[in-house]
Design an enzyme around this catalytic site. Structure first.
Site, PDB file in Angstrom:
ATOM      1  N   GLY A 153       0.829  -1.204   0.000  1.00 49.59           N
ATOM      2  CA  GLY A 153       0.000   0.000   0.000  1.00 49.59           C
ATOM      3  C   GLY A 153       0.858   1.247   0.000  1.00 49.59           C
ATOM      4  CG  ASN A 154      -0.331   4.663  -1.442  1.00 48.85           C
ATOM      5  OD1 ASN A 154      -1.019   5.482  -0.851  1.00 48.85           O
ATOM      6  ND2 ASN A 154      -0.770   3.994  -2.504  1.00 48.85           N
ATOM      7  NE  ARG A 155       3.992   8.255   4.954  1.00 46.31           N
ATOM      8  CZ  ARG A 155       4.811   9.299   4.797  1.00 46.31           C
ATOM      9  NH1 ARG A 155       5.895   9.172   4.077  1.00 46.31           N
ATOM     10  NH2 ARG A 155       4.538  10.448   5.381  1.00 46.31           N
TER      11      ARG A 155
END
Ligand code: CTP
Length: 415
Positions: free
Chosen positions: A216-218
């Site tokens: 995923g990412n932030r």
């Protein structure tokens, strides 16, 4: 959904403020009411609260269960100061009836109750509707106060002539009828995107490795949600494709939840033809594991090393831009790291055939991913516009201004 803050002062005409509230909520506006202590002798808070579905405030000292926002809006995490928060969230502040005393306070900049303090803090259109006996209205002091307020940009609604509150009295000083009050407030709303269909993607996609793990990412989705809420405030019909966003949601916006880049691609593709403006604020994975493991991967299955083979996902923005119809406006985002961010952003504008690219340098502290603030450059074919570090709401407003400016110089649906 436009938000109206209504301030009610103590005068016989306060009963008309109730009818105004009923009309405004019926017209689809979200309304909150602040009252002076004196006004509660004419009309009780329960009546306004019943119509608006929101608590009525009289003083700064009582806690606001809605924390300064309007019915239907997400609750903020902290309890703000009511006189600041209410006017910040409102699209317009109407004081009706406005008594001679309150007008005098406003002219002097006094802030001795919630209603007057909110007026002093108000950066939105402020409209006052004087209502009083004709002798008080015509008094030079009141006229001077009204002239001062007009000179400061306050809209003063002319009172009507006719029978006044006390029996036998006739003259100028009647509060305009509720439909007139509503029309006056509505003329101040920003309707620059009225009837425009805006599709926003927000959040960050998750690409499964197995049943419990993902890449995923932030991205929190705050920037995309802020753009969506700003567009709604300007009258747009807004749909948000939300990838793993846990933020509160606004009434009146359609949210479509997705998890992966493929789901986001499908959701956006299905809604693209109907949209006039696409704003791709989501952080979409460029790669995903080639095959997600069905159950939970166990260490005794994988050993000392786990090799993941990643394959490219579809570039949603490019594929939609390739099939755009005339009149659509497409805005992309470019999260770049360090030097050359602007040049990369400009490259993206041209390569992906976009109308605007919002570039942010995610190497800066306190901006971009998962932060409340952002600092961006909005790059269009006409040039670039720097938005210094500010709230994501303000950045969202700047992005929509850029969309509108760009559209006015092109043949697009927005204007
Ligand atoms: N985007 C998209 N689909 C993807 C990846 C990104 O639609 N699979 C969109 C994002 O929503 C964003 C824009 O493309 O609006 C920029 O994404 P980015 O990955 O930075 O662009 P790239 O052109 O892939 O450039 P880079 O080489 O920097 O990854």
């Amino acid at each position: 959904m436009p938000r109206i803050l209504l301030g009610v002062c103590g005068g016989i005409a306060a009963y008309k403020a109730l009818e105004f509230t009923r009309l405004a909520t019926k017209a689809g506006h979200s309304v909150r009411v602040v009252q002076t202590e004196a006004s509660t002798r004419f009309v009780g808070t329960a009546s306004f609260a019943g119509i608006t579905g929101a608590p009525v405030l009289i003083t700064e000292w009582e806690p606001d269960p809605l924390r300064g926002v309007f019915p239907g809006d997400p609750l903020p995490e902290h309890a703000p100061l009511s006189h600041l928060a209410l006017v910040e969230h409102a699209d317009a502040y109407l004081i009706a009836p406005a008594t001679a005393e309150t007008l005098a306070k406003l002219a002097c900049g006094l802030a001795d109750n919630l209603l007057t303090a909110a007026a002093l803090a108000c950066r939105r259109p402020l409209i006052v509707a004087p209502a009083m006996n004709n002798a008080m209205y015509e008094h030079p002091a009141t006229q001077a106060n009204l002239a001062t307020l007009r000179a400061r940009g306050v809209t003063v609604l002319e009172p009507g002539v006719g029978p006044l509150g006390s029996p036998g009295e006739f003259g100028v000083g009647r509060l305009p009828e509720p439909p007139e009050l509503l029309a006056a407030v509505e003329t101040t709303f920003d309707a620059s995107l009225r009837g425009v269909n805006v599709l926003v993607s927000a959040g960050g996609t998750r690409e499964p490795i197995d049943a419990v793990r993902f890449i995923g990412n932030r991205s929190s989705g705050r920037m995309g949600f802020a753009v969506a809420e700003q567009a709604q405030r300007r009258g747009a019909n807004v749909t948000v494709v939300a990838a793993n966003v846990s933020l509160p949601r606004a009434t009146g916006i359609e949210y479509v939840d997705v998890v992966t880049a493929a789901e986001l691609a499908d959701a956006c593709a299905a809604r693209f033809d109907a949209c006039d403006v696409l704003i791709m604020a989501a952080a979409v994975a460029d790669y995903r594991p080639e095959a997600a493991h069905g159950g939970k991967l166990k260490k005794d299955q994988t050993g000392e090393e786990l090799n993941l083979r990643l394959v490219r996902t579809t570039d949603v923005l490019s594929s939609l831009a390739d099939r755009r119809r005339p009149g659509q406006t497409i805005v992309g985002f470019a999260a770049e790291h360090g030097d050359g961010a602007l040049a990369y952003g400009r490259g993206k504008l041209e390569r992906k055939h976009l109308d605007a690219v919002v570039v942010n340098d995610v190497s800066g502290a306190g901006i971009g991913f998962d932060a409340a603030d952002n600092e961006v450059w909005i790059v269009t074919a006409e040039g670039e516009h720097h938005v210094p570090k500010t709230s994501k709401d303000a950045v969202a407003a700047a992005i929509l201004d850029a969309v509108l400016n760009h559209s006015s110089s092109n043949d697009t649906k927005v204007r």
